[in-house]
Design a protein around this motif. Sequence first.
Motif, short mmCIF file in Angstrom:
data_model
loop_
_atom_site.label_atom_id
_atom_site.label_comp_id
_atom_site.label_asym_id
_atom_site.label_seq_id
_atom_site.Cartn_x
_atom_site.Cartn_y
_atom_site.Cartn_z
N ALA A 1 -5.38 3.04 -4.40
CA ALA A 1 -4.84 4.27 -3.82
C ALA A 1 -5.11 5.39 -4.82
O ALA A 1 -4.75 5.30 -6.00
CB ALA A 1 -3.36 4.14 -3.54
N ALA A 2 -5.73 6.46 -4.37
CA ALA A 2 -6.12 7.56 -5.27
C ALA A 2 -5.53 8.87 -4.78
O ALA A 2 -5.51 9.15 -3.57
CB ALA A 2 -7.64 7.65 -5.34
N ARG A 3 -5.03 9.68 -5.76
CA ARG A 3 -4.49 11.01 -5.47
C ARG A 3 -5.17 12.02 -6.41
O ARG A 3 -5.26 11.77 -7.63
CB ARG A 3 -2.98 11.04 -5.66
CG ARG A 3 -2.18 10.34 -4.59
CD ARG A 3 -2.37 11.01 -3.24
NE ARG A 3 -1.61 10.36 -2.19
CZ ARG A 3 -0.37 10.73 -1.85
NH1 ARG A 3 0.22 11.73 -2.49
NH2 ARG A 3 0.25 10.10 -0.89
N PRO A 4 -5.60 13.12 -5.89
CA PRO A 4 -6.28 14.10 -6.76
C PRO A 4 -5.30 14.79 -7.72
O PRO A 4 -4.15 15.04 -7.38
CB PRO A 4 -6.89 15.08 -5.77
CG PRO A 4 -6.03 14.97 -4.56
CD PRO A 4 -5.58 13.54 -4.50
N HIS B 1 0.83 -1.20 0.00
CA HIS B 1 0.00 0.00 0.00
C HIS B 1 0.87 1.26 0.00
O HIS B 1 0.51 2.28 -0.64
CB HIS B 1 -0.94 -0.02 1.21
CG HIS B 1 -2.08 -0.96 1.03
ND1 HIS B 1 -3.11 -0.74 0.15
CD2 HIS B 1 -2.36 -2.17 1.63
CE1 HIS B 1 -3.98 -1.74 0.21
NE2 HIS B 1 -3.52 -2.62 1.11
N ALA B 2 2.00 1.24 0.68
CA ALA B 2 2.90 2.39 0.63
C ALA B 2 3.43 2.58 -0.78
O ALA B 2 3.59 3.73 -1.27
CB ALA B 2 4.05 2.20 1.62
N ARG B 3 3.69 1.48 -1.46
CA ARG B 3 4.21 1.57 -2.83
C ARG B 3 3.18 2.14 -3.78
O ARG B 3 3.48 3.05 -4.58
CB ARG B 3 4.65 0.17 -3.28
CG ARG B 3 5.22 0.16 -4.69
CD ARG B 3 5.56 -1.26 -5.09
NE ARG B 3 6.02 -1.32 -6.47
CZ ARG B 3 6.22 -2.45 -7.15
NH1 ARG B 3 5.99 -3.61 -6.52
NH2 ARG B 3 6.63 -2.42 -8.39
N ILE B 4 1.95 1.64 -3.72
CA ILE B 4 0.94 2.15 -4.65
C ILE B 4 0.55 3.59 -4.30
O ILE B 4 0.17 4.37 -5.18
CB ILE B 4 -0.29 1.22 -4.69
CG1 ILE B 4 -0.98 1.16 -3.33
CG2 ILE B 4 0.09 -0.17 -5.17
CD1 ILE B 4 -2.27 0.33 -3.36
N ASP B 5 0.66 3.93 -2.98
CA ASP B 5 0.44 5.33 -2.64
C ASP B 5 1.50 6.22 -3.29
O ASP B 5 1.20 7.32 -3.82
CB ASP B 5 0.46 5.51 -1.12
CG ASP B 5 -0.82 5.04 -0.46
OD1 ASP B 5 -1.85 4.95 -1.17
OD2 ASP B 5 -0.80 4.75 0.76
N GLY B 6 2.76 5.76 -3.26
CA GLY B 6 3.83 6.53 -3.90
C GLY B 6 3.64 6.62 -5.39
O GLY B 6 3.87 7.69 -6.01
N ILE B 7 3.24 5.49 -6.01
CA ILE B 7 3.02 5.51 -7.47
C ILE B 7 1.85 6.43 -7.81
O ILE B 7 1.89 7.18 -8.80
CB ILE B 7 2.77 4.07 -7.98
CG1 ILE B 7 4.04 3.22 -7.79
CG2 ILE B 7 2.34 4.08 -9.43
CD1 ILE B 7 3.85 1.76 -8.17
N ALA C 1 0.96 9.06 -6.21
CA ALA C 1 1.45 10.44 -6.11
C ALA C 1 2.25 10.82 -7.34
O ALA C 1 2.14 11.95 -7.87
CB ALA C 1 2.29 10.59 -4.85
N ILE C 2 3.09 9.89 -7.84
CA ILE C 2 3.88 10.16 -9.04
C ILE C 2 2.97 10.36 -10.25
O ILE C 2 3.15 11.28 -11.07
CB ILE C 2 4.89 9.02 -9.28
CG1 ILE C 2 5.94 8.98 -8.17
CG2 ILE C 2 5.55 9.17 -10.65
CD1 ILE C 2 6.86 7.80 -8.24
N VAL C 3 1.97 9.49 -10.39
CA VAL C 3 1.04 9.60 -11.53
C VAL C 3 0.29 10.92 -11.47
O VAL C 3 0.11 11.62 -12.48
CB VAL C 3 0.07 8.40 -11.54
CG1 VAL C 3 -1.00 8.59 -12.60
CG2 VAL C 3 0.84 7.10 -11.80
N ALA C 4 -0.18 11.29 -10.26
CA ALA C 4 -0.92 12.55 -10.14
C ALA C 4 -0.02 13.74 -10.49
O ALA C 4 -0.46 14.68 -11.19
CB ALA C 4 -1.47 12.69 -8.72
N LYS C 5 1.22 13.72 -10.04
CA LYS C 5 2.14 14.82 -10.35
C LYS C 5 2.44 14.88 -11.84
O LYS C 5 2.50 15.98 -12.45
CB LYS C 5 3.44 14.63 -9.56
CG LYS C 5 4.30 15.88 -9.51
CD LYS C 5 3.58 16.97 -8.70
CE LYS C 5 4.47 18.17 -8.53
NZ LYS C 5 3.77 19.26 -7.82
#
Length: 463
Positions: free
Chosen positions: A131-134, A41-47, A49-53
């Motif tokens: 994991a979702a990032r806006p 979950h930490a890894r997909i959260d990081g990914i 964040a990278i995708v959102a950026k």
Amino acid sequence: MWNRPRFDLKVRLTLRVAAVSAACFAAISAYFLITADRAVHARIDGIAAIVAKTLELQQGKVQWVNSPRSDFPNLDPVSAFVMTPGLCLAFRGANGEMLQRFCSGAPTPANAPPQAFAAFYRGLFDPGREAARPVIARGARLGDAVVWFDPAVQTAEAWHEAGRLMTVLAITLPLLCALVYAALARALRPTQVVRAGLERIAANDLNARLPPFDLAELSAIRDVFNHLAASLATALSERSELTRRLIALQDEERRHLARELHDEFGQSLAAIRALAASASQTAAQDCPALLGECDSIARTATGMMETLRGALFRLRPPDVDELGLVASLQGLVSGWNGRSHGQTRFDIRFEGAFESLPASISANLYRIVQEALTNAAKHAGATKVGLHLAMGANEIALAIDDDGRPNDAAVKSGMGLLGMRERVAAMRGRFSFTAGPDGGSSLRVVIPVSPADGQLEALEDAA
């Protein structure tokens, strides 16, 4: 007595160690699974964040270039760097619609996880959770960058890690149990020495002593055991000496009573019988009517003398020192056969030579046989009594069997079994008495003897 089931201590402790070890392995496995889940979950959260950026940069570039052709969103640049088997990337618009999605194919696992493990893992960790990032541009939320792992791939990887731990457990646990069992067997080996010492004490070997031990706990047991054995040996020695003196005093009292009865009561009866004979002669001349009374007095005196003779025989038997044990016992058995008038048959059998037997042992054996025959004939109502006396190299064995009925009076009457047991204990022998449920009883006596006993007896007599 209720016997509880007994288990080997080494096996019990080894099983407990195995249970604790298995619980520890289970805890370690759970820890690794939880850690792996958190890492995913930490890894997909990081990914995410990278995708959102990346998407935010793409949107900024589009607005800066003011290109009429918009290739937003474009997940190809980021997918080339972050994609792994089972990973999925997606952009979800503000309205909830998936505008673009990439999923990396997952190879078929060589060992698929069992359905039970898959269900357990899904219920505990919820694999596939996204994991979702806006994605925000110029203060406006365009949508969300969404990343997740294929649940089947995540479950297979978890099963792979658990399988490695289970393999280690399958190899380590039997080896650990074997080492623990061997260590316990070595540590508990002195308990066999303690058990052997207790068995020797139970067999009346009061010279048993335990050797020194390395463990402090066993050394404390050794000190208590040796002190107890020494105290018990001293107590039994003093008790045997006291019993021997009491028996000697009892025999002396019997001999004294026999002399008194013989000298006083016996002479009085002889005088009464002589006076009755003289009165009978006088009555025959002067008063024939008194002849019947004189004869009756004479018969009564004769009967009393016979009874007195039997009592004197029981109080003071023939001198075993002069006649020997064999002749004394043969005379005792012959007397019982004569007095029973065929109602009870007494048989005696000897094996070995008894000439060198110490006088004290001979006298005590005679008393034991005398009391046993009395109990069998008078109290147990036996019709057949068998006596076997065998002389061995270091011991003499006495066996008396009868077909009488079980009766407590045989135990309580006269000296009884208690007196016989005390005589045997005074000679440091072994005594046993068993009565059958349907009648009959068996008495066994074993007395240790040695040539030194006869020499010591001779020296005491000479002193």
